[in-house]
Design an enzyme around this catalytic site. Structure first.
Site, PDB file in Angstrom:
ATOM      1  N   MET A   1       1.034  -1.730   0.121  1.00  0.00           N
ATOM      2  CA  MET A   1      -0.328  -0.093   0.347  1.00  0.00           C
ATOM      3  C   MET A   1       1.018   1.278  -0.103  1.00  0.00           C
ATOM      4  O   MET A   1       1.115   1.354   1.001  1.00  0.00           O
ATOM      5  CB  MET A   1      -0.710  -0.055   1.040  1.00  0.00           C
ATOM      6  N   PRO A   2       0.912   2.329  -1.218  1.00  0.00           N
ATOM      7  CA  PRO A   2       2.011   3.176  -1.036  1.00  0.00           C
ATOM      8  C   PRO A   2       1.253   4.091  -0.523  1.00  0.00           C
ATOM      9  O   PRO A   2      -0.151   4.368  -0.455  1.00  0.00           O
ATOM     10  CB  PRO A   2       1.947   4.003  -2.763  1.00  0.00           C
ATOM     11  N   ILE A   3       1.717   4.906   0.375  1.00  0.00           N
ATOM     12  CA  ILE A   3       1.324   6.538   1.145  1.00  0.00           C
ATOM     13  C   ILE A   3       2.049   7.932   0.928  1.00  0.00           C
ATOM     14  O   ILE A   3       3.828   7.675   1.141  1.00  0.00           O
ATOM     15  CB  ILE A   3       1.485   6.154   2.546  1.00  0.00           C
ATOM     16  N   SER A  38      -5.510   0.895  -2.919  1.00  0.00           N
ATOM     17  CA  SER A  38      -4.766   0.659  -2.213  1.00  0.00           C
ATOM     18  C   SER A  38      -3.453   1.864  -2.007  1.00  0.00           C
ATOM     19  O   SER A  38      -2.898   2.044  -0.942  1.00  0.00           O
ATOM     20  CB  SER A  38      -3.160  -0.201  -2.133  1.00  0.00           C
ATOM     21  N   ARG A  40      -3.020   5.865  -1.401  1.00  0.00           N
ATOM     22  CA  ARG A  40      -3.272   7.003   0.136  1.00  0.00           C
ATOM     23  C   ARG A  40      -2.590   8.069  -0.133  1.00  0.00           C
ATOM     24  O   ARG A  40      -1.041   7.453   0.083  1.00  0.00           O
ATOM     25  CB  ARG A  40      -2.726   5.963   1.667  1.00  0.00           C
TER      26      ARG A  40
END
Length: 78
Positions: A1-3, A38, A40
């Protein structure tokens, strides 16, 4: 999950922030194949008084620039 976290000065229109969020999301999808759901994005807005360059906050710099402009305009009228 990239933030993805972005720090920016406050004052931008909500529409501009939405465009930024969409562009960053699309970039993550294209660059690393992340599923859209995914990704964020966190936008952190700060006041100009809370960001400084060269030892002077942007708020102080804006005030100094405005004061200089007023003094310049006043001297032109003399």
């Amino acid at each position: 999950m990239p933030i993805i976290e972005v720090n920016l000065l406050e004052g931008r229109a909500p529409e501009a922030k939405e465009r930024l969020i969409q562009a960053l999301t699309n970039a993550a999808i294209e660059a690393i194949g992340a599923p859209r759901e995914s990704v964020r994005v966190i936008l952190r807005e700060m006041a100009p008084a809370h960001f400084a360059v060269g030892g002077q906050s942007l708020a102080a710099k804006a005030t100094a620039t405005a004061q200089s402009k007023v003094e310049e305009d006043w001297s032109d009228e003399s």
